[in-house]
Design a protein around this motif. Structure first.
Motif, PDB file in Angstrom:
ATOM      1  N   ALA A 161      -6.879 -42.667  29.696  1.00  0.00           N
ATOM      2  CA  ALA A 161      -7.402 -42.496  28.163  1.00  0.00           C
ATOM      3  C   ALA A 161      -7.972 -44.011  27.722  1.00  0.00           C
ATOM      4  O   ALA A 161      -8.794 -44.270  27.326  1.00  0.00           O
ATOM      5  CB  ALA A 161      -7.047 -41.688  27.326  1.00  0.00           C
ATOM      6  N   ALA A 162      -6.765 -44.785  27.947  1.00  0.00           N
ATOM      7  CA  ALA A 162      -7.038 -46.182  27.412  1.00  0.00           C
ATOM      8  C   ALA A 162      -7.862 -47.060  28.233  1.00  0.00           C
ATOM      9  O   ALA A 162      -8.710 -47.578  27.540  1.00  0.00           O
ATOM     10  CB  ALA A 162      -5.332 -46.921  27.836  1.00  0.00           C
ATOM     11  N   GLU A 163      -8.104 -46.723  29.508  1.00  0.00           N
ATOM     12  CA  GLU A 163      -9.294 -47.384  30.235  1.00  0.00           C
ATOM     13  C   GLU A 163     -10.563 -46.718  29.668  1.00  0.00           C
ATOM     14  O   GLU A 163     -11.533 -47.821  29.702  1.00  0.00           O
ATOM     15  CB  GLU A 163      -9.055 -46.986  31.623  1.00  0.00           C
ATOM     16  CG  GLU A 163      -7.773 -47.806  32.320  1.00  0.00           C
ATOM     17  CD  GLU A 163      -8.319 -49.112  32.854  1.00  0.00           C
ATOM     18  OE1 GLU A 163      -9.590 -49.567  32.751  1.00  0.00           O
ATOM     19  OE2 GLU A 163      -7.552 -49.704  33.268  1.00  0.00           O
ATOM     20  N   LEU A 164     -10.813 -45.678  29.292  1.00  0.00           N
ATOM     21  CA  LEU A 164     -12.004 -45.076  28.863  1.00  0.00           C
ATOM     22  C   LEU A 164     -12.254 -45.274  27.424  1.00  0.00           C
ATOM     23  O   LEU A 164     -13.346 -44.764  26.875  1.00  0.00           O
ATOM     24  CB  LEU A 164     -12.244 -43.773  29.398  1.00  0.00           C
ATOM     25  CG  LEU A 164     -12.078 -43.627  30.792  1.00  0.00           C
ATOM     26  CD1 LEU A 164     -12.109 -41.798  30.966  1.00  0.00           C
ATOM     27  CD2 LEU A 164     -13.340 -43.968  31.339  1.00  0.00           C
ATOM     28  N   GLY A 165     -11.301 -45.851  26.623  1.00  0.00           N
ATOM     29  CA  GLY A 165     -11.345 -45.744  25.053  1.00  0.00           C
ATOM     30  C   GLY A 165     -11.282 -44.647  24.421  1.00  0.00           C
ATOM     31  O   GLY A 165     -11.857 -44.389  23.337  1.00  0.00           O
ATOM     32  N   LEU A 166     -10.568 -43.667  25.149  1.00  0.00           N
ATOM     33  CA  LEU A 166     -10.167 -42.382  24.573  1.00  0.00           C
ATOM     34  C   LEU A 166      -8.730 -42.139  24.129  1.00  0.00           C
ATOM     35  O   LEU A 166      -8.557 -40.829  23.757  1.00  0.00           O
ATOM     36  CB  LEU A 166     -10.626 -41.277  25.732  1.00  0.00           C
ATOM     37  CG  LEU A 166     -11.855 -41.090  26.076  1.00  0.00           C
ATOM     38  CD1 LEU A 166     -12.066 -40.421  27.459  1.00  0.00           C
ATOM     39  CD2 LEU A 166     -12.907 -40.528  24.939  1.00  0.00           C
ATOM     40  N   SER A 167      -8.035 -43.176  23.851  1.00  0.00           N
ATOM     41  CA  SER A 167      -6.536 -42.908  23.282  1.00  0.00           C
ATOM     42  C   SER A 167      -6.600 -42.213  22.225  1.00  0.00           C
ATOM     43  O   SER A 167      -5.746 -41.339  21.824  1.00  0.00           O
ATOM     44  CB  SER A 167      -5.973 -44.448  23.253  1.00  0.00           C
ATOM     45  OG  SER A 167      -5.927 -45.263  24.563  1.00  0.00           O
ATOM     46  N   GLU A 168      -7.474 -42.536  21.150  1.00  0.00           N
ATOM     47  CA  GLU A 168      -7.420 -41.811  19.998  1.00  0.00           C
ATOM     48  C   GLU A 168      -7.445 -40.168  20.223  1.00  0.00           C
ATOM     49  O   GLU A 168      -6.953 -39.395  19.365  1.00  0.00           O
ATOM     50  CB  GLU A 168      -8.671 -42.199  19.024  1.00  0.00           C
ATOM     51  CG  GLU A 168      -8.352 -41.839  17.751  1.00  0.00           C
ATOM     52  CD  GLU A 168      -7.225 -42.646  16.890  1.00  0.00           C
ATOM     53  OE1 GLU A 168      -6.704 -41.655  15.835  1.00  0.00           O
ATOM     54  OE2 GLU A 168      -6.601 -43.405  17.402  1.00  0.00           O
TER      55      GLU A 168
END
Length: 199
Positions: free
Chosen positions: A99-106
């Motif tokens: 998720a961090a790699e894809l900008g989806l952590s939120e």
């Protein structure tokens, strides 16, 4: 109907025909979860349910972001699954790193906090099944993922970063299993075939 019985039917409907290899993998992850029952107590059925649906995010009906853990968790939320199952699906294995790699952590904040020991357990189960549903050592499974995707792929980067923590998660589960075995609570080792499929 127990959680795992409901989840088994849900996963079968989404994966068995359209993604048979993914279904075979999911069934082995489910077997691994059943074998961990002696260390899970009241959470055994919950983990078994999360295990069988952990990859429903690959099904066409669930795909939205392309990150299958988040997509699976969101799909399960939409069909009013137990929030703990949704969270375990969203957080399993290398999900936070991917998720961090894809900008989806939120997006992961949309899921109920869930106990670390359950995240450890579902991750252990996932890493103990090959892509085709054979029992495998987690260390070998991680290497297989890296070899399959190769440098430059988001999954390769996420798993490379996650690998030390994933192996610590695996070790924590193995230690609990060893203690249970010493206490005589476990008659079979994780990965042993379990006749209770389907539930």
């Amino acid at each position: 109907m127990g959680l795992s019985s409901w989840a088994y039917g849900t996963a079968e409907g989404l994966l068995a025909e359209s993604l048979p290899k993914r279904w075979a993998h999911s069934q082995q992850v489910y077997r691994e979860a059943l074998a961990l029952a002696p260390i899970l107590g009241d959470d055994a059925d919950l983990l078994a349910a999360a295990a069988i649906v952990h990859d429903v995010g690959y099904a066409d009906a669930a795909v939205s972001t392309g990150q299958h853990m988040i997509d699976g968790g969101r799909y399960l939320q939409q069909i009013d699954a137990d929030p703990r199952i949704c969270a375990l699906v969203a957080l399993h294995t290398s999900s936070p790193w991917e998720a961090a790699e894809l900008g989806l952590s939120e997006a992961l904040r949309d899921f109920l906090p869930v106990s670390d020991h359950l995240v450890d357990a579902i991750t252990y189960c996932d890493l103990s099944s090959s892509p085709s549903g054979r029992p495998v050592q987690p260390e070998d499974r991680l290497q297989e993922v890296l070899d399959r995707y190769g440098p430059g792929h988001v999954v390769f980067r996420a798993v490379s970063a996650a690998r030390p923590e994933l192996l610590r998660m695996v070790q924590r589960v193995r230690e609990k299993v060893s203690v249970a075995r010493l206490r005589g609570l476990s008659s079979e080792s994780p990965g042993a075939p379990n006749p209770s499929i389907p539930p």
